[in-house]
Design a protein around this motif. Structure first.
Motif, PDB file in Angstrom:
ATOM      1  N   LEU A  91       0.605  -1.252  -0.086  1.00 48.62           N
ATOM      2  CA  LEU A  91       0.054  -0.022  -0.134  1.00 48.62           C
ATOM      3  C   LEU A  91       0.822   1.236   0.113  1.00 48.62           C
ATOM      4  CD1 LEU A  91      -3.029  -1.016   2.389  1.00 48.62           C
ATOM      5  CD2 LEU A  91      -2.602  -1.376  -0.041  1.00 48.62           C
ATOM      6  N   SER A  92       2.139   1.337   0.499  1.00 50.46           N
ATOM      7  CA  SER A  92       2.837   2.234   0.505  1.00 50.46           C
ATOM      8  C   SER A  92       3.413   2.642  -0.942  1.00 50.46           C
ATOM      9  CB  SER A  92       4.080   2.025   1.421  1.00 50.46           C
ATOM     10  OG  SER A  92       4.668   0.782   0.521  1.00 50.46           O
ATOM     11  N   GLU A  93       3.238   1.980  -1.927  1.00 50.64           N
ATOM     12  CA  GLU A  93       3.387   2.614  -3.253  1.00 50.64           C
ATOM     13  C   GLU A  93       2.515   3.474  -3.874  1.00 50.64           C
ATOM     14  OE1 GLU A  93       3.048  -1.112  -5.744  1.00 50.64           O
ATOM     15  OE2 GLU A  93       4.721  -2.328  -4.565  1.00 50.64           O
ATOM     16  N   GLY A  94       1.354   3.510  -3.099  1.00 52.05           N
ATOM     17  CA  GLY A  94       0.560   4.586  -3.452  1.00 52.05           C
ATOM     18  C   GLY A  94      -0.233   4.564  -4.724  1.00 52.05           C
ATOM     19  N   TRP A  95      -0.241   5.223  -5.505  1.00 50.03           N
ATOM     20  CA  TRP A  95      -0.839   5.026  -6.689  1.00 50.03           C
ATOM     21  C   TRP A  95      -0.051   4.214  -7.823  1.00 50.03           C
ATOM     22  CZ3 TRP A  95      -5.727   6.424  -7.013  1.00 50.03           C
ATOM     23  CH2 TRP A  95      -6.065   7.556  -6.366  1.00 50.03           C
ATOM     24  N   GLU A  96       1.109   3.971  -7.387  1.00 45.39           N
ATOM     25  CA  GLU A  96       2.130   3.158  -8.107  1.00 45.39           C
ATOM     26  C   GLU A  96       1.717   1.569  -7.886  1.00 45.39           C
ATOM     27  OE1 GLU A  96       4.537   3.840 -10.704  1.00 45.39           O
ATOM     28  OE2 GLU A  96       4.404   6.028 -10.125  1.00 45.39           O
ATOM     29  N   LEU A  97       0.766   1.321  -6.926  1.00 46.24           N
ATOM     30  CA  LEU A  97       0.239  -0.185  -6.669  1.00 46.24           C
ATOM     31  C   LEU A  97      -0.541  -0.242  -8.135  1.00 46.24           C
ATOM     32  CD1 LEU A  97      -0.383  -2.331  -4.597  1.00 46.24           C
ATOM     33  CD2 LEU A  97      -2.862  -1.015  -4.199  1.00 46.24           C
ATOM     34  N   LEU A  98      -1.130   0.483  -8.614  1.00 39.43           N
ATOM     35  CA  LEU A  98      -1.577   0.453  -9.827  1.00 39.43           C
ATOM     36  C   LEU A  98      -0.999   0.095 -11.039  1.00 39.43           C
ATOM     37  CD1 LEU A  98      -4.088   3.623  -9.813  1.00 39.43           C
ATOM     38  CD2 LEU A  98      -4.707   0.997  -9.167  1.00 39.43           C
ATOM     39  N   LYS A  99       0.597   0.130 -10.918  1.00 41.31           N
ATOM     40  CA  LYS A  99       1.382  -0.502 -11.811  1.00 41.31           C
ATOM     41  C   LYS A  99       2.056  -1.626 -11.363  1.00 41.31           C
ATOM     42  CE  LYS A  99       2.804   3.192 -14.871  1.00 41.31           C
ATOM     43  NZ  LYS A  99       3.938   4.109 -15.028  1.00 41.31           N
ATOM     44  N   ASP A 100       1.802  -2.132 -10.235  1.00 39.91           N
ATOM     45  CA  ASP A 100       2.273  -3.280  -9.698  1.00 39.91           C
ATOM     46  C   ASP A 100       2.120  -4.530 -10.398  1.00 39.91           C
ATOM     47  OD1 ASP A 100       3.388  -5.393  -8.170  1.00 39.91           O
ATOM     48  OD2 ASP A 100       3.164  -4.257  -6.250  1.00 39.91           O
ATOM     49  N   PRO A 101       3.315  -5.217 -11.133  1.00 41.00           N
ATOM     50  CA  PRO A 101       2.879  -6.241 -11.945  1.00 41.00           C
ATOM     51  C   PRO A 101       2.451  -7.473 -11.228  1.00 41.00           C
ATOM     52  CG  PRO A 101       5.203  -5.862 -11.576  1.00 41.00           C
ATOM     53  CD  PRO A 101       4.678  -4.739 -11.136  1.00 41.00           C
ATOM     54  N   LYS A 102       2.595  -7.727  -9.811  1.00 39.97           N
ATOM     55  CA  LYS A 102       1.814  -8.704  -9.051  1.00 39.97           C
ATOM     56  C   LYS A 102       0.382  -8.814  -9.347  1.00 39.97           C
ATOM     57  CE  LYS A 102       3.926  -7.879  -4.878  1.00 39.97           C
ATOM     58  NZ  LYS A 102       3.857  -7.747  -3.553  1.00 39.97           N
ATOM     59  N   TYR A 103      -0.140  -7.620  -9.693  1.00 39.37           N
ATOM     60  CA  TYR A 103      -1.796  -7.386  -9.816  1.00 39.37           C
ATOM     61  C   TYR A 103      -2.158  -7.455 -11.206  1.00 39.37           C
ATOM     62  CZ  TYR A 103      -0.558  -6.949  -4.794  1.00 39.37           C
ATOM     63  OH  TYR A 103      -0.060  -7.102  -3.746  1.00 39.37           O
ATOM     64  N   LYS A 104      -1.427  -7.707 -11.993  1.00 35.84           N
ATOM     65  CA  LYS A 104      -1.585  -7.467 -13.575  1.00 35.84           C
ATOM     66  C   LYS A 104      -2.836  -8.182 -13.696  1.00 35.84           C
ATOM     67  CE  LYS A 104      -0.015  -8.189 -18.248  1.00 35.84           C
ATOM     68  NZ  LYS A 104       0.618  -8.804 -19.084  1.00 35.84           N
TER      69      LYS A 104
END
Lengths: 348, 614
Positions: free
Chosen positions: B412-425
């Motif tokens: 969650l600390s990734e903030g908006w970058e979570l939306l780019k986290d390949p884990k959740y592709k």
């Protein structure tokens, strides 16, 4: 003939800029079988539709028993019509079609039933009450249409080429029946047709029309024997029509010879046209005739031969029971009463 | 008989499945025991009972049916007469009229809709039942003409003459001969008109007003908080249609044969029924205007506890005409077209625009004593400094809704970058809104979400394209909520109020606002310039921020209240466990959307279209 029932006075009718009636004057009498005869587009159907009330004349009067009715809607006229394609109501059966007019007048049911039955009997369709009109033959539909009109006891029955859609044999039979029905009910029939034979067979009076004008009014015999002009002569039966000059009363000149005739009342040396009916011409020896020629063609037509004789000036059509082989030199003879002198077309 | 091949059968089955599966799914889920539209949890009649108790739906059914019946009768009569009259005209006239007649049929509905709306507005018509009815007659009539005319043309032109010849007046000829012969065409036209009218949405939506809604409009407004009530309604409509269709097919052929023998009393009955429907409809037209005080409120769909409206009407002895819009832009269009309202509830940036364009009048805060209970945090914002025009209604943030069982807390600390986290592709939803999406990208990059700097906008665009290419997100709208309630995906961008609703339905979900800052938004009540009932409008605004109303409203909708006591009560009570209810506006990087210059707006719109066009 008795009283005048309908008088047409100087009727004209224009559709857009086209004049289809050019001054029609006609008296129609009670109990008369009158036929309007002419080629398509001559204005006969328009005349009928004006009498029926489906069209209003552009000018002129329609008198019915002396009363002007040209603005009266059709449903207020004591006139009924038999239409060209019958115009039966497909959603009603035979009896309901015939009873249509009586139902509108709220006539008592039992009276209607009686009248319908009588009509069906008259037109020879007893027992057809419950039939679907769309499943009837053309002749049967025609009879229903006639019954549907006559049951209202009109003063005048208008018939617009009623036999046009029937085949030849039934047509002949229906002609006979129509005439019989007319005599039986004793009312005026105004009949429109382009078939000259039909007109001559049934009518008391034939009105020959062309191009929006009346060409001749007369009995079938008059029309046939004394056509007033080339158009009538041509339209009624087959004719040899020859241009000539009326030398004086009872003497006519054509094709370079003078012939006796029974016509009079023309001006001296007036240009006229002569009708010689093919059946009035006889083939004789060349020395016995003024007109001579060579047989060009001979066709067997059943009762007679049709022989084309080529003279110096024209080809005559001859109908005779005698055979003449092509190539033979022959003479043409006829009696004074066979020469019908007519006014020249366009002379008046 | 020749045996059909396997493939031809398969093909037929496939076609039928394609047509009927959606309907079947709708019907099945109408019996769902939970709110989900995609996960069957049990069988119940819950949604049918809710439907029956839903006054708005009952009204809409009445409006739809009565309009459809009236429009059908009137357009059938009009169209039939026109078709008959047309047949006796000259060819050139026929051709022209028939072609002109085809234009409304071929015309996109939206064009007809806007045309009618503008016509009614400029002619000064009071929008509502009558305008909707007129519009329906207008668009149904061409269909009637089209289906009747060929029948008329195939008639022997002498039939009418024959009837008149036999003594029928022109009217008798029409009713006794012509109409019976073209009745199949008339019937087909009427059926077509009825279906067109009954399921019309676009035209109705634009020409109605004063709270008159048909079923389509109600359903459309329901879609934000989608629930199986819609399915229940749809199922009933489908069943009715099936019953009608079957009876038409079974009984009509029999009726055909006997139509002439229908008892006059039956015919009279039908006539009386139709006349009664007509009268009822006309009464309906006049019913609203008979009230003295009418307040017209225009709010976003599914954005109020409807019982509050009843309460307000009772307390103030007035009528509230309540209408809803789908987006701020839609509201603006209606307003600009000349539609008049008293109270609007738009969002911050739209309020800024309305103030700029002089659509609003200032509030008299002396008439809103409950204002003292408003939270300080929601007052005096950039869109309306000093709250001269607006009284805050709800507020919230934009953040990320996630499945606690799938998303690692540490991420969650990734903030908006979570939306780019390949884990959740492939496991996330993006909100299909250009402004919100660019806000995410701009915030992730550390820029202002109101930027007009083209380089920054370009960078944000590239961020979104990259996210699209690497993450394979689904760009969705209101269906996100339902899918998240069903747990179909792990991550979604949502508004905080929608998050609260989702979390209360599915406790596996949680919400956070990213640490790079986000959009803090405010929806507020404003009064239009041409509001004539200003006292009533102030009373309404005051009523809505009354602590008691505010609690009821926030509890029902799930959005965060602007009233301090309600806010506190929720945090202690209903929404204590739900993180999204609490709006944290302390982060200085949080912003409010500002008014957008049309050129910049255009730029954003173009780029967003390119992002979505993979």
């Amino acid at each position: 003939m008795s009283n005048k029932l309908i008088e047409l006075k100087d009727l004209t009718k224009n559709f857009d800029d086209q004049q289809v009636l050019r001054g029609i004057n006609l008296d129609i009498y009670e109990n008369e079988f009158l036929t309007l005869l002419g080629p398509s587009g001559c204005g006969k159907t328009t005349t009928l539709r004006i009498i029926a009330g489906f069209e209003e004349p552009s000018s002129g009067e329609v008198l019915f028993n002396g009363i002007e009715i040209s603005k009266l809607p059709p449903y207020k006229r004591e006139i009924n019509t038999v239409f060209q394609k019958y115009a039966l109501f497909p959603h009603l059966n035979v009896a309901d079609n015939i009873a249509f007019g009586l139902n509108l007048k709220k006539v008592d049911k039992s009276v209607i039933a009686q009248k319908v039955e009588r009509m069906l009997k008259m037109v020879g369709l007893e027992g057809f009450e419950k039939r679907d009109v769309t499943l009837l033959s053309g002749g049967q539909q025609q009879r229903v249409a006639i019954a549907r009109a006559l049951v209202n006891e009109p003063k005048v029955l208008l018939l617009d080429e009623p036999l046009g859609a029937l085949d030849a044999k039934i047509r002949k039979q229906m002609q006979f029946e129509l005439k019989k029905i007319q005599q039986e009910v004793g009312i005026t029939f105004i009949y429109v047709t382009h078939d000259q034979e039909e007109a001559l067979t049934m009518s008391d009076t034939v009105v020959v029309m062309n191009n929006g004008e009346i060409q001749q009014i007369g009995s079938p015999i008059d029309i046939y024997n004394e056509p007033e002009n080339r158009f009538v002569a041509n339209f009624i039966g087959e004719s040899n029509i020859i241009e000539g000059v009326m030398v004086k009363d009872f003497l006519v000149e054509f094709d370079g010879f003078r012939f006796e005739c029974v016509d009079k009342g023309f001006e001296e040396m007036e240009e006229i046209e002569v009708v010689l009916r093919p059946e009035d011409l006889d083939i004789v020896a060349p020395e016995d005739a003024k007109l001579t020629g060579v047989v060009q063609n001979t066709t067997f037509k059943g009762v007679h031969y049709e022989i084309l004789v080529k003279t110096d000036l024209r080809i005559y059509k001859v109908q005779t029971t005698d055979y003449a082989e092509p190539g033979r030199k022959v003479g043409l003879s006829f009696e004074p009463e066979d020469v019908h002198v007519m006014y020249k077309m366009g002379a008046y | 008989m020749k045996k059909k091949s396997f493939f031809s059968r398969f093909y037929v089955v496939l076609c039928l499945a394609f047509f009927y599966l959606p309907i079947l799914v709708t019907m099945i889920f109408s019996f769902n025991s939970s709110k989900s539209l995609t996960r069957m949890t049990g069988v119940s009649l819950r949604w049918y009972s809710e439907l029956i108790n839903n006054v708005e739906v009952a009204r809409a059914v009445y409006v739809s049916l009565s309009i459809a019946i009236l429009a059908t009768v009137i357009s059938t009569v009009l169209g039939t007469i026109t078709a008959i009259g047309l047949s006796s005209h000259r060819k050139i006239v026929k051709d022209i009229v028939l072609n002109v007649n085809n234009i409304p049929i071929l015309n996109p509905e939206i064009v007809t809709a806007i045309g009618l709306m503008l016509l009614f507005s400029s002619a000064g018509f009071r929008k509502g039942y009558l305008t909707m009815l007129l519009a329906h007659i207008a668009f149904c009539t061409p269909y009637v003409i089209t289906s009747v005319y060929p029948k008329v043309r195939s008639l022997d032109p002498n039939l009418a003459n024959a009837a008149m010849d036999l003594g029928a007046t022109p009217f008798e000829a029409l009713t006794k001969v012509i109409v019976p012969m073209i009745k199949e065409g008339v019937f087909a036209g009427a059926l077509l008109a009825f279906t067109m009218s009954f399921d019309d949405f676009v035209i109705s939506y634009f020409v109605t007003g004063n709270g008159v809604k048909n079923i389509s409009i109600v359903v459309y407004n329901m879609t934000k908080r989608i629930n199986p009530t819609i399915n229940a309604l749809s199922t009933i409509v489908i069943v009715v249609i099936i019953v009608v269709l079957v009876s038409v097919n079974v009984f009509l052929p029999k009726l055909e044969k006997r139509t002439d023998h229908i008892h006059p009393r039956v015919r009279r009955g039908v006539t009386i029924f139709l006349v009664a429907a007509l009268c009822l409809g006309l009464i309906r037209c006049g019913s609203i205007s008979s009230q003295n005080h009418v307040l017209k409120v225009y709010n976003a769909g599914e954005y109020i506890d409807l019982s509050l409206l009843d309460k307000f009407q009772e307390e103030y002895n007035c009528t509230v005409v309540y209408e809803t819009f789908e987006s701020n832009e839609m509201m603006y269009t209606k307003l600009a077209s000349g539609e008049s309202y008293d109270v609007l509830i738009p969002s911050d940036y739209m309020i800024e625009r309305l103030i700029k364009e002089d659509y609003l009048q200032p509030l008299d805060w002396d008439l809103i004593p409950n204002a003292s209970g408003l939270m300080e945090e929601v007052m005096d914002k950039s869109y309306d400094p000093g709250n001269k025009y607006s009284c805050p209604y709800f507020w919230g943030s934009v953040g990320i809704l996630y499945d606690r069982n799938i998303v690692d807390q540490a991420d969650l600390s990734e903030g908006w970058e979570l939306l780019k986290d390949p884990k959740y592709k492939g496991d996330l939803y993006m909100y299909d809104s250009e402004r919100d999406s660019f806000m995410i990208a701009l915030k992730a990059l550390g820029y202002s979400m109101n930027t007009v700097n083209e380089d920054e906008i370009r960078e944000a665009y590239e961020w979104l394209v990259e996210q699209r290419d690497t993450m394979d997100p689904i760009y969705a709208g209101d269906d996100i909520m339902d899918n998240m309630i069903s747990g179909n995906k792990a991550i979604a961008v949502v508004y905080s109020g929608d998050a609260s609703y989702t979390i209360s339905e599915n406790p596996d979900m949680d919400y956070f606002t990213p640490n790079q800052g986000t959009n803090i938004w405010y929806d507020a009540m404003v009064m239009t310039r041409d509001c004539s009932e200003t006292d009533l409008a102030h009373a309404f605004i005051n009523f809505m921020i009354d602590p008691e109303s505010a609690i009821a409203n926030t509890e029902e909708i799930g959005y965060t209240s602007t009233v301090k006591s309600a806010y506190d009560a929720m945090l202690d009570g209903t929404y204590a466990e739900i993180s999204s209810y609490l709006v944290d506006d302390s982060d200085p990087r949080n912003e409010i959307f500002g008014y957008q210059d049309p050129k910049i707006k255009q730029k954003y719109a173009e780029l967003w279209t390119k992002v979505k066009a993979q």
